[in-house]
Design a protein around this motif. Structure first.
Motif, PDB file in Angstrom:
ATOM      1  N   ASP A 114       0.829  -1.206   0.000  1.00 55.77           N
ATOM      2  CA  ASP A 114       0.000   0.000   0.000  1.00 55.77           C
ATOM      3  C   ASP A 114       0.857   1.248   0.000  1.00 55.77           C
ATOM      4  N   VAL A 115       0.548   2.129  -0.924  1.00 52.11           N
ATOM      5  CA  VAL A 115       1.219   3.420  -0.968  1.00 52.11           C
ATOM      6  C   VAL A 115       0.284   4.426  -0.317  1.00 52.11           C
ATOM      7  N   PRO A 116       0.743   5.128   0.710  1.00 46.79           N
ATOM      8  CA  PRO A 116      -0.148   6.087   1.370  1.00 46.79           C
ATOM      9  C   PRO A 116      -0.509   7.246   0.449  1.00 46.79           C
ATOM     10  N   ASP A 117      -1.702   7.815   0.694  1.00 49.96           N
ATOM     11  CA  ASP A 117      -2.131   8.981  -0.078  1.00 49.96           C
ATOM     12  C   ASP A 117      -1.232  10.164   0.241  1.00 49.96           C
ATOM     13  N   PRO A 118      -1.091  11.092  -0.700  1.00 50.09           N
ATOM     14  CA  PRO A 118      -0.302  12.290  -0.408  1.00 50.09           C
ATOM     15  C   PRO A 118      -0.911  13.068   0.753  1.00 50.09           C
ATOM     16  N   LEU A 119      -0.079  13.766   1.501  1.00 45.24           N
ATOM     17  CA  LEU A 119      -0.568  14.544   2.634  1.00 45.24           C
ATOM     18  C   LEU A 119      -1.592  15.589   2.198  1.00 45.24           C
ATOM     19  N   SER A 120      -1.422  16.134   1.012  1.00 47.92           N
ATOM     20  CA  SER A 120      -2.345  17.171   0.539  1.00 47.92           C
ATOM     21  C   SER A 120      -3.747  16.626   0.272  1.00 47.92           C
ATOM     22  N   SER A 121      -3.898  15.309   0.168  1.00 48.89           N
ATOM     23  CA  SER A 121      -5.219  14.736  -0.106  1.00 48.89           C
ATOM     24  C   SER A 121      -6.154  14.863   1.101  1.00 48.89           C
ATOM     25  N   ARG A 122      -5.609  15.159   2.263  1.00 51.36           N
ATOM     26  CA  ARG A 122      -6.432  15.298   3.467  1.00 51.36           C
ATOM     27  C   ARG A 122      -7.196  16.622   3.503  1.00 51.36           C
ATOM     28  N   TRP A 123      -6.778  17.571   2.706  1.00 50.46           N
ATOM     29  CA  TRP A 123      -7.387  18.891   2.743  1.00 50.46           C
ATOM     30  C   TRP A 123      -8.387  19.061   1.614  1.00 50.46           C
ATOM     31  N   GLU A 124      -9.385  19.858   1.872  1.00 46.97           N
ATOM     32  CA  GLU A 124     -10.405  20.126   0.863  1.00 46.97           C
ATOM     33  C   GLU A 124      -9.841  21.090  -0.169  1.00 46.97           C
ATOM     34  N   LYS A 125      -9.972  20.732  -1.435  1.00 53.20           N
ATOM     35  CA  LYS A 125      -9.424  21.546  -2.510  1.00 53.20           C
ATOM     36  C   LYS A 125     -10.438  22.634  -2.873  1.00 53.20           C
ATOM     37  N   PRO A 126     -10.015  23.914  -2.861  1.00 57.63           N
ATOM     38  CA  PRO A 126     -10.968  24.981  -3.190  1.00 57.63           C
ATOM     39  C   PRO A 126     -11.196  25.071  -4.694  1.00 57.63           C
ATOM     40  N   ASP A 127     -12.284  25.692  -5.062  1.00 59.46           N
ATOM     41  CA  ASP A 127     -12.551  25.975  -6.464  1.00 59.46           C
ATOM     42  C   ASP A 127     -11.522  27.005  -6.924  1.00 59.46           C
ATOM     43  N   LYS A 128     -10.920  26.776  -8.068  1.00 59.62           N
ATOM     44  CA  LYS A 128      -9.835  27.638  -8.535  1.00 59.62           C
ATOM     45  C   LYS A 128     -10.299  29.078  -8.725  1.00 59.62           C
ATOM     46  N   ARG A 129     -11.495  29.258  -9.315  1.00 61.73           N
ATOM     47  CA  ARG A 129     -11.988  30.630  -9.540  1.00 61.73           C
ATOM     48  C   ARG A 129     -12.175  31.371  -8.229  1.00 61.73           C
ATOM     49  N   ASP A 130     -12.743  30.683  -7.225  1.00 60.31           N
ATOM     50  CA  ASP A 130     -12.936  31.321  -5.921  1.00 60.31           C
ATOM     51  C   ASP A 130     -11.602  31.681  -5.276  1.00 60.31           C
ATOM     52  N   ALA A 131     -10.611  30.782  -5.385  1.00 63.31           N
ATOM     53  CA  ALA A 131      -9.297  31.028  -4.792  1.00 63.31           C
ATOM     54  C   ALA A 131      -8.615  32.227  -5.448  1.00 63.31           C
ATOM     55  N   VAL A 132      -8.714  32.315  -6.791  1.00 65.57           N
ATOM     56  CA  VAL A 132      -8.103  33.437  -7.514  1.00 65.57           C
ATOM     57  C   VAL A 132      -8.806  34.735  -7.156  1.00 65.57           C
ATOM     58  N   ALA A 133     -10.137  34.705  -7.056  1.00 66.91           N
ATOM     59  CA  ALA A 133     -10.891  35.912  -6.702  1.00 66.91           C
ATOM     60  C   ALA A 133     -10.508  36.396  -5.299  1.00 66.91           C
ATOM     61  N   LEU A 134     -10.366  35.470  -4.361  1.00 70.81           N
ATOM     62  CA  LEU A 134      -9.967  35.836  -3.008  1.00 70.81           C
ATOM     63  C   LEU A 134      -8.553  36.425  -2.998  1.00 70.81           C
ATOM     64  N   PHE A 135      -7.648  35.815  -3.754  1.00 68.21           N
ATOM     65  CA  PHE A 135      -6.275  36.302  -3.849  1.00 68.21           C
ATOM     66  C   PHE A 135      -6.236  37.721  -4.409  1.00 68.21           C
ATOM     67  N   ARG A 136      -6.957  37.946  -5.492  1.00 65.01           N
ATOM     68  CA  ARG A 136      -6.942  39.266  -6.134  1.00 65.01           C
ATOM     69  C   ARG A 136      -7.596  40.321  -5.252  1.00 65.01           C
ATOM     70  N   SER A 137      -8.643  39.939  -4.514  1.00 67.24           N
ATOM     71  CA  SER A 137      -9.334  40.924  -3.667  1.00 67.24           C
ATOM     72  C   SER A 137      -8.439  41.368  -2.502  1.00 67.24           C
ATOM     73  N   ARG A 138      -7.591  40.458  -1.985  1.00 66.51           N
ATOM     74  CA  ARG A 138      -6.711  40.805  -0.872  1.00 66.51           C
ATOM     75  C   ARG A 138      -5.608  41.761  -1.330  1.00 66.51           C
ATOM     76  N   PHE A 139      -5.107  41.591  -2.549  1.00 60.91           N
ATOM     77  CA  PHE A 139      -3.962  42.376  -2.996  1.00 60.91           C
ATOM     78  C   PHE A 139      -4.359  43.599  -3.813  1.00 60.91           C
ATOM     79  N   ASN A 140      -5.631  43.788  -4.069  1.00 63.14           N
ATOM     80  CA  ASN A 140      -6.074  44.993  -4.780  1.00 63.14           C
ATOM     81  C   ASN A 140      -6.329  46.152  -3.816  1.00 63.14           C
ATOM     82  N   HIS A 141      -6.377  45.880  -2.534  1.00 62.91           N
ATOM     83  CA  HIS A 141      -6.676  46.946  -1.554  1.00 62.91           C
ATOM     84  C   HIS A 141      -5.428  47.625  -1.120  1.00 62.91           C
TER      85      HIS A 141
END
Length: 192
Positions: A165-192
Motif C-alpha cells: 500500500d502506498v499512502p495517499d499524499p498529505l495534501s489529499s487530506r485537505w479540501e481543494k478549493p474551487d480555482k476561480r474562488d481562490a483566484v478571486a480571493l487572492f486578487r481581492s486581498r492584494f487589490n486593496h
C-alpha cells in the motif's frame, strides 16, 4: 579550558601573562622579549581599543560558541558530508549517507614509485594563496551494485503478491478549493 584560553586574550594584550583562570593559569608562549627590545607596544588596560576588544572577546554568546570548538578535529569531513547531502537532496539522506560512507574511507593515493600524491589548490578565500591537499584513491560505487541487486531480488520475490500500500499524499487530506474562488480571493486581498 578553551573558554579560559580565549578570555586570556584580554590579559595578553595588556601584557599580563599569568593568573588567567582556574584551568588555564598562564599563557602557553615562552619568554617574551624585554620591553626595550620589543617593537610592538602593549595596549593600556583602560584604553579605548583594549576596552572595545574586551567587549567583543567577552560576549557571552561568543564565549559559549568558542567552548564548542574542537581543539583537535576540523570540520572538513562534516562539510564534505553536508555537500553530498545537498547533492542528493534532503529527501535522499540515506543515499547520501551510503555515498559518503563509501567515499570517506579512501586511502592516500601513491605514485607508481610509491610516493604519496598531493595537489595544490587555489581557493578564492585565500586570495591568491594556496592549500596543499592529499590525493585519495579513486572513488568506488559498490553500494550502487548492492542496491540494484537487492532491488531486483525484492522484485523477483514479490511478483505474485499484491503490491504494498502506498499512502495517499498529505495534501489529499485537505479540501481543494474551487480555482476561480481562490483566484478571486487572492486578487481581492492584494487589490486593496
Amino acid at each position: 579550558m578553551i573558554a579560559e584560553k580565549w578570555l586570556s586574550l584580554n590579559n595578553h594584550i595588556i601584557n599580563i601573562h599569568t593568573k588567567h583562570g582556574r584551568v588555564f593559569e598562564k599563557c602557553a608562549h615562552g619568554r617574551l622579549l624585554a620591553a626595550q627590545n620589543r617593537k610592538k607596544k602593549w595596549l593600556k588596560a583602560d584604553s579605548v581599543p583594549a576596552l572595545k576588544l574586551n567587549k567583543v572577546v567577552s560576549q557571552k554568546a561568543f564565549v559559549r560558541d568558542v567552548k564548542k570548538m574542537s581543539p583537535s578535529q576540523q570540520t572538513y569531513g562534516l562539510e564534505v558530508y553536508h555537500s553530498i547531502v545537498n547533492q542528493f537532496s534532503p529527501k535522499m539522506l540515506i543515499l547520501a549517507a551510503l555515498h559518503y560512507n563509501e567515499k570517506s574511507g579512501r586511502k592516500h593515493a601513491k605514485t607508481r614509485t610509491g610516493q604519496l600524491q598531493y595537489t595544490v589548490k587555489f581557493p578564492k578565500a585565500k586570495k591568491g594563496g594556496h592549500v596543499v591537499r592529499r590525493v585519495n584513491t579513486a572513488a568506488t560505487y559498490e553500494y550502487v551494485t548492492e542496491l540494484l541487486t537487492e532491488t531486483l531480488r525484492l522484485c523477483e520475490n514479490n511478483v505474485d503478491e499484491e503490491p504494498f500500500d502506498v499512502p495517499d499524499p498529505l495534501s489529499s487530506r485537505w479540501e481543494k478549493p474551487d480555482k476561480r474562488d481562490a483566484v478571486a480571493l487572492f486578487r481581492s486581498r492584494f487589490n486593496h
